[in-house]
Design a protein around this motif. Structure first.
Motif, PDB file in Angstrom:
ATOM      1  N   SER A   1       3.946  12.704  -3.623  1.00  0.00           N
ATOM      2  CA  SER A   1       4.638  11.579  -4.252  1.00  0.00           C
ATOM      3  C   SER A   1       6.056  11.450  -3.723  1.00  0.00           C
ATOM      4  CB  SER A   1       4.659  11.775  -5.774  1.00  0.00           C
ATOM      5  OG  SER A   1       5.469  10.807  -6.391  1.00  0.00           O
ATOM      6  N   ASN A   2       6.735  12.590  -3.597  1.00  0.00           N
ATOM      7  CA  ASN A   2       8.120  12.560  -3.126  1.00  0.00           C
ATOM      8  C   ASN A   2       8.225  12.062  -1.690  1.00  0.00           C
ATOM      9  OD1 ASN A   2       8.734  13.673  -5.579  1.00  0.00           O
ATOM     10  ND2 ASN A   2       8.880  15.759  -4.817  1.00  0.00           N
ATOM     11  N   LEU A   3       7.186  12.330  -0.876  1.00  0.00           N
ATOM     12  CA  LEU A   3       7.197  11.850   0.503  1.00  0.00           C
ATOM     13  C   LEU A   3       7.241  10.330   0.547  1.00  0.00           C
ATOM     14  CD1 LEU A   3       4.609  14.219   2.233  1.00  0.00           C
ATOM     15  CD2 LEU A   3       7.090  14.214   2.521  1.00  0.00           C
ATOM     16  N   GLY A   4       6.715   9.691  -0.499  1.00  0.00           N
ATOM     17  CA  GLY A   4       6.802   8.235  -0.579  1.00  0.00           C
ATOM     18  C   GLY A   4       8.206   7.749  -0.853  1.00  0.00           C
ATOM     19  N   GLY A   5       9.114   8.673  -1.214  1.00  0.00           N
ATOM     20  CA  GLY A   5      10.479   8.283  -1.520  1.00  0.00           C
ATOM     21  C   GLY A   5      11.218   7.703  -0.331  1.00  0.00           C
ATOM     22  N   LEU A   6      10.957   8.225   0.887  1.00  0.00           N
ATOM     23  CA  LEU A   6      11.666   7.743   2.068  1.00  0.00           C
ATOM     24  C   LEU A   6      11.298   6.303   2.420  1.00  0.00           C
ATOM     25  CD1 LEU A   6      13.624   8.192   4.380  1.00  0.00           C
ATOM     26  CD2 LEU A   6      11.756   9.252   5.673  1.00  0.00           C
ATOM     27  N   PRO A   7      10.006   5.971   2.639  1.00  0.00           N
ATOM     28  CA  PRO A   7       9.697   4.565   2.919  1.00  0.00           C
ATOM     29  C   PRO A   7      10.034   3.639   1.761  1.00  0.00           C
ATOM     30  CG  PRO A   7       7.678   5.841   2.626  1.00  0.00           C
ATOM     31  CD  PRO A   7       8.798   6.823   2.719  1.00  0.00           C
TER      32      PRO A   7
ATOM     33  N   SER B   1      10.746   6.631  -4.991  1.00  0.00           N
ATOM     34  CA  SER B   1       9.318   6.515  -4.726  1.00  0.00           C
ATOM     35  C   SER B   1       8.622   5.650  -5.770  1.00  0.00           C
ATOM     36  CB  SER B   1       8.670   7.902  -4.660  1.00  0.00           C
ATOM     37  OG  SER B   1       8.643   8.522  -5.933  1.00  0.00           O
ATOM     38  N   TRP B   2       9.140   5.648  -7.001  1.00  0.00           N
ATOM     39  CA  TRP B   2       8.527   4.859  -8.073  1.00  0.00           C
ATOM     40  C   TRP B   2       9.124   3.459  -8.177  1.00  0.00           C
ATOM     41  CZ3 TRP B   2       6.109   7.381 -12.807  1.00  0.00           C
ATOM     42  CH2 TRP B   2       5.583   8.647 -12.504  1.00  0.00           C
ATOM     43  N   ALA B   3      10.306   3.244  -7.594  1.00  0.00           N
ATOM     44  CA  ALA B   3      11.073   2.020  -7.847  1.00  0.00           C
ATOM     45  C   ALA B   3      10.380   0.726  -7.433  1.00  0.00           C
ATOM     46  CB  ALA B   3      12.449   2.123  -7.187  1.00  0.00           C
ATOM     47  N   PRO B   4       9.784   0.619  -6.221  1.00  0.00           N
ATOM     48  CA  PRO B   4       9.231  -0.689  -5.827  1.00  0.00           C
ATOM     49  C   PRO B   4       8.151  -1.221  -6.758  1.00  0.00           C
ATOM     50  CG  PRO B   4       9.482   0.731  -3.899  1.00  0.00           C
ATOM     51  CD  PRO B   4       9.721   1.592  -5.101  1.00  0.00           C
ATOM     52  N   VAL B   5       7.176  -0.366  -7.138  1.00  0.00           N
ATOM     53  CA  VAL B   5       6.104  -0.850  -8.011  1.00  0.00           C
ATOM     54  C   VAL B   5       6.626  -1.029  -9.436  1.00  0.00           C
ATOM     55  CG1 VAL B   5       3.797  -0.393  -8.912  1.00  0.00           C
ATOM     56  CG2 VAL B   5       4.352   0.224  -6.570  1.00  0.00           C
ATOM     57  N   ALA B   6       7.505  -0.131  -9.895  1.00  0.00           N
ATOM     58  CA  ALA B   6       8.109  -0.303 -11.217  1.00  0.00           C
ATOM     59  C   ALA B   6       8.871  -1.621 -11.283  1.00  0.00           C
ATOM     60  CB  ALA B   6       9.037   0.868 -11.532  1.00  0.00           C
ATOM     61  N   ALA B   7       9.447  -2.035 -10.140  1.00  0.00           N
ATOM     62  CA  ALA B   7      10.195  -3.294 -10.084  1.00  0.00           C
ATOM     63  C   ALA B   7       9.302  -4.481 -10.410  1.00  0.00           C
ATOM     64  CB  ALA B   7      10.820  -3.471  -8.702  1.00  0.00           C
ATOM     65  N   LEU B   8       8.038  -4.407 -10.014  1.00  0.00           N
ATOM     66  CA  LEU B   8       7.118  -5.503 -10.288  1.00  0.00           C
ATOM     67  C   LEU B   8       6.926  -5.690 -11.794  1.00  0.00           C
ATOM     68  CD1 LEU B   8       4.308  -4.886  -7.625  1.00  0.00           C
ATOM     69  CD2 LEU B   8       6.423  -6.202  -7.388  1.00  0.00           C
ATOM     70  N   PHE B   9       6.765  -4.574 -12.501  1.00  0.00           N
ATOM     71  CA  PHE B   9       6.563  -4.669 -13.952  1.00  0.00           C
ATOM     72  C   PHE B   9       7.845  -5.089 -14.665  1.00  0.00           C
ATOM     73  CE2 PHE B   9       6.726  -2.785 -18.203  1.00  0.00           C
ATOM     74  CZ  PHE B   9       5.604  -3.379 -18.771  1.00  0.00           C
ATOM     75  N   LEU B  10       8.959  -4.437 -14.341  1.00  0.00           N
ATOM     76  CA  LEU B  10      10.220  -4.762 -15.005  1.00  0.00           C
ATOM     77  C   LEU B  10      10.662  -6.189 -14.690  1.00  0.00           C
ATOM     78  CD1 LEU B  10      12.172  -1.418 -14.408  1.00  0.00           C
ATOM     79  CD2 LEU B  10      11.066  -2.179 -16.518  1.00  0.00           C
ATOM     80  N   GLY B  11      10.408  -6.634 -13.461  1.00  0.00           N
ATOM     81  CA  GLY B  11      10.743  -8.010 -13.110  1.00  0.00           C
ATOM     82  C   GLY B  11       9.846  -9.011 -13.814  1.00  0.00           C
ATOM     83  N   LYS B  12       8.561  -8.656 -13.947  1.00  0.00           N
ATOM     84  CA  LYS B  12       7.594  -9.564 -14.573  1.00  0.00           C
ATOM     85  C   LYS B  12       7.959  -9.897 -16.010  1.00  0.00           C
ATOM     86  CE  LYS B  12       3.584  -8.189 -16.332  1.00  0.00           C
ATOM     87  NZ  LYS B  12       2.184  -7.706 -16.478  1.00  0.00           N
ATOM     88  N   ILE B  13       8.492  -8.922 -16.745  1.00  0.00           N
ATOM     89  CA  ILE B  13       8.754  -9.124 -18.176  1.00  0.00           C
ATOM     90  C   ILE B  13      10.138  -9.702 -18.458  1.00  0.00           C
ATOM     91  CG2 ILE B  13       7.177  -7.247 -18.780  1.00  0.00           C
ATOM     92  CD1 ILE B  13       9.614  -5.489 -19.364  1.00  0.00           C
ATOM     93  N   SER B  14      10.890 -10.064 -17.415  1.00  0.00           N
ATOM     94  CA  SER B  14      12.289 -10.476 -17.608  1.00  0.00           C
ATOM     95  C   SER B  14      12.487 -11.980 -17.603  1.00  0.00           C
ATOM     96  CB  SER B  14      13.157  -9.852 -16.511  1.00  0.00           C
ATOM     97  OG  SER B  14      12.784 -10.345 -15.241  1.00  0.00           O
TER      98      SER B  14
ATOM     99  N   ALA C   1       0.829  -1.211   0.000  1.00  0.00           N
ATOM    100  CA  ALA C   1       0.000   0.000   0.000  1.00  0.00           C
ATOM    101  C   ALA C   1       0.860   1.256   0.000  1.00  0.00           C
ATOM    102  CB  ALA C   1      -0.935  -0.003   1.205  1.00  0.00           C
ATOM    103  N   ILE C   2       1.928   1.271   0.815  1.00  0.00           N
ATOM    104  CA  ILE C   2       2.827   2.430   0.854  1.00  0.00           C
ATOM    105  C   ILE C   2       3.459   2.658  -0.513  1.00  0.00           C
ATOM    106  CG2 ILE C   2       5.014   3.283   1.779  1.00  0.00           C
ATOM    107  CD1 ILE C   2       4.274   1.919   4.436  1.00  0.00           C
ATOM    108  N   SER C   3       3.957   1.592  -1.117  1.00  0.00           N
ATOM    109  CA  SER C   3       4.617   1.711  -2.424  1.00  0.00           C
ATOM    110  C   SER C   3       3.622   2.108  -3.504  1.00  0.00           C
ATOM    111  CB  SER C   3       5.286   0.379  -2.786  1.00  0.00           C
ATOM    112  OG  SER C   3       6.231   0.007  -1.816  1.00  0.00           O
ATOM    113  N   LEU C   4       2.412   1.546  -3.421  1.00  0.00           N
ATOM    114  CA  LEU C   4       1.390   1.870  -4.411  1.00  0.00           C
ATOM    115  C   LEU C   4       0.974   3.332  -4.312  1.00  0.00           C
ATOM    116  CD1 LEU C   4      -0.530   0.912  -6.623  1.00  0.00           C
ATOM    117  CD2 LEU C   4      -2.157   0.279  -4.830  1.00  0.00           C
ATOM    118  N   TYR C   5       0.848   3.833  -3.098  1.00  0.00           N
ATOM    119  CA  TYR C   5       0.497   5.245  -2.901  1.00  0.00           C
ATOM    120  C   TYR C   5       1.519   6.156  -3.574  1.00  0.00           C
ATOM    121  CZ  TYR C   5       1.139   9.704  -0.613  1.00  0.00           C
ATOM    122  OH  TYR C   5       1.396  11.023  -0.389  1.00  0.00           O
TER     123      TYR C   5
END
Length: 520
Positions: A479-485, A322-335, A190-194
């Motif tokens: 959005s940037n505040l999500g960068g820390l967690p 802030s974008w990396a965790p959810v982006a990781a799901l997509f980039l990992g999925k296609i690899s 949820a944190i990463s998705l936000y």
């Protein structure tokens, strides 16, 4: 395959985002003041960690590449690739930084050239400031940001396909903390998705302004809420239809078209622009970047009380994280089906080299026109265009200085549209998958049309409200505040790589469970 909504991931993100929009609409000044104070607190107290963490991930990627696990195949020795190498690369290139690279590589160097850091002692508009501007572009848009995306994506790919863990960001942490981390999976996701949804809303809002500004060159009247609403609606409908049509038909085809058009634009400016100048400047500034890489990467401005890093480098690291965790799901999925070394080449090395060449051509051309300001035939004050008319107009104005501009500016407008759609396409796909229970490494990894349509509409409405009536500064800061967690999640997840480096045998694929073995 049975799938269902993950309510603890979907609803908190949805409600927090809607609450932020309502709060900003009710009392904009108080909302911006609160968001700004929180944003400043994060950057002031953790700038050192953002700088150190981003450098660490790039070093980590190099270590993994040359380690024995570099030969491990994602999904196991018999895994078949989802995509061809060329399609894989075009998707990676166009769904990560392509939108930012397209517009910021002409606008950002002007800031650094005309307003260098106070503590650097550089004179604005000087030759040293020009070298600083170009070398900084390499820092912000090439190897480091792609490492921030690639490392967590690699961890997820190995956890999901080789260890057959759940389609969740928490799976990246399970090799370290064990199965007990599943209890916090909903909170972590949820944190990463936000962070991603807020960032996607601000990106779509910025994109709408960019496209409306470009269309305004052919239409009468000012950019207004109606025009912005039409632009956002067109973008949302396009990327939702593309995401709903699946990976092979939608995202892959759009990315291939986007990559081809970017290549055509780059070749045109390479030929028609000040080629000798930007090649010479590019080589010299890349040498400056390599020579000062570590000091630039770890520059926090603390010694001289310089705010420049917090406005630029640290701000960027927060955005990428802030974008990396959810982006990781997509980039990992296609690899699936490729080795770890192939993964790092396609997700880090090749796109970073592409971005570097793009920077040489476009940043070099922008700096050339700005530096030639005193020459009536070649100079133009792009810095004034930037300050008076906005980031998006710099690239359009630059193209007006080149041959056949009347033909190329419409092409540029279309490329911008495709770039925004492609990026939103992959993000919608990842968001839909993250909110869906029941996805496995052996499934088709499709969350279904309904979830993608829902999130596409939500992001579109939020973007339209913010950009038309409130302003997007607030949602950008949220959005940037999500960068820390998100950064803490990514840095903790990197411990999985250390575990696998020490015990590569743990990456041997787990056999598929039978129906009986899955039974309670």
């Amino acid at each position: 395959m049975q799938t269902s909504l993950r309510p603890l991931v979907f609803w908190p993100t949805f409600l927090v985002l809607i609450a932020a929009v309502i709060a900003s609409y009710v009392n904009l000044d108080a909302f911006l003041a609160t968001a700004s104070a929180l944003n400043e607190a994060v950057l002031n107290n953790f700038s050192w960690l953002f700088s150190l963490g981003s450098l660490y991930l790039l070093i980590m990627a190099v270590i993994v590449y040359f380690s024995p696990i570099g030969r491990v195949r994602i999904g196991g020795p018999d895994a078949t690739p989802l995509l061809s190498r060329m399609r894989w690369f075009s998707i990676t290139l166009c769904t990560t930084l392509a939108v930012g690279v397209l517009f910021w590589t002409t606008a950002e160097p002007l800031y650094h050239f005309m307003s260098p850091p106070v503590s650097s002692g550089l004179e604005a508009g000087s030759s040293d400031a020009m070298l600083f501007a170009m070398s900084t572009m390499f820092l912000h848009w090439s190897f480091t940001p792609y490492a921030i995306y690639a490392v967590p994506a690699l961890i997820f790919a190995l956890a999901f396909y080789n260890l057959r863990l759940r389609f969740s960001i928490s799976s990246m942490l399970e090799p370290i903390f064990g199965p007990k981390v599943k209890r916090f999976a909903g909170l972590i996701d949820a944190i990463s998705l936000y962070a991603l949804v807020a960032g996607m809303a601000s990106s779509l809002g910025t994109g709408a302004l960019t496209l409306a500004g470009g269309a305004g060159q052919y239409l009468d009247g000012e950019t207004n809420p109606l025009r912005l609403g039409i632009v956002i609606a067109i973008i949302v409908v396009t990327f939702v239809l593309s995401a709903a049509s699946g990976l092979q038909r939608g995202i892959a085809r759009l990315s291939s078209l986007n990559a081809f058009l970017l290549l055509i634009l780059g070749i045109f400016v390479f030929i028609a622009g000040p080629t000798a100048f930007f090649l010479a400047l590019g080589v010299e500034s890349f040498g400056r970047y390599v020579d000062n890489f570590f000091s630039m990467s770890l520059f926090t401005g603390a010694a001289g009380q310089d705010q420049w890093p917090r406005s630029w480098s640290t701000f960027y690291w927060a955005v990428w994280f802030s974008w990396a965790p959810v982006a990781a799901l997509f980039l990992g999925k296609i690899s699936r089906g490729y080795t770890v070394r192939e993964f790092l080449r396609v997700n880090l090395l090749y796109p970073a080299l592409f971005a570097s060449v793009w920077i040489v051509i476009f940043s070099g051309t922008a700096l050339y026109f700005q530096s030639q300001l005193g020459q009536a035939s070649t100079g133009i004050d792009l810095y004034s265009v930037l300050n008076d008319r906005g980031v998006e107009n710099v690239l359009y104005e630059l193209f007006r200085q080149l041959p056949l501009s009347n033909m190329w500016i419409p092409v540029l407008l279309f490329v911008a549209y495709i770039s925004y759609v492609t990026a939103a396409d992959s993000q919608t796909d990842a968001i839909g998958n993250l909110c869906t229970r029941g996805l496995t490494a052996d499934s088709d990894l499709n969350a279904g049309i309904a979830m993608k349509v829902i999130w596409g509409i939500i992001v579109g409405i939020v973007s339209w409200i913010m950009v038309s009536f409130v302003g997007i500064d607030g949602v950008k800061m949220l959005s940037n505040l999500g960068g820390l967690p998100s950064m803490l999640i990514v840095l903790l997840a990197s411990g999985s790589l250390w575990v696998w480096l020490k015990h590569p045998e743990r990456l041997q694929p787990v056999p598929k469970l039978t129906r009986d073995e899955n039974a309670p």
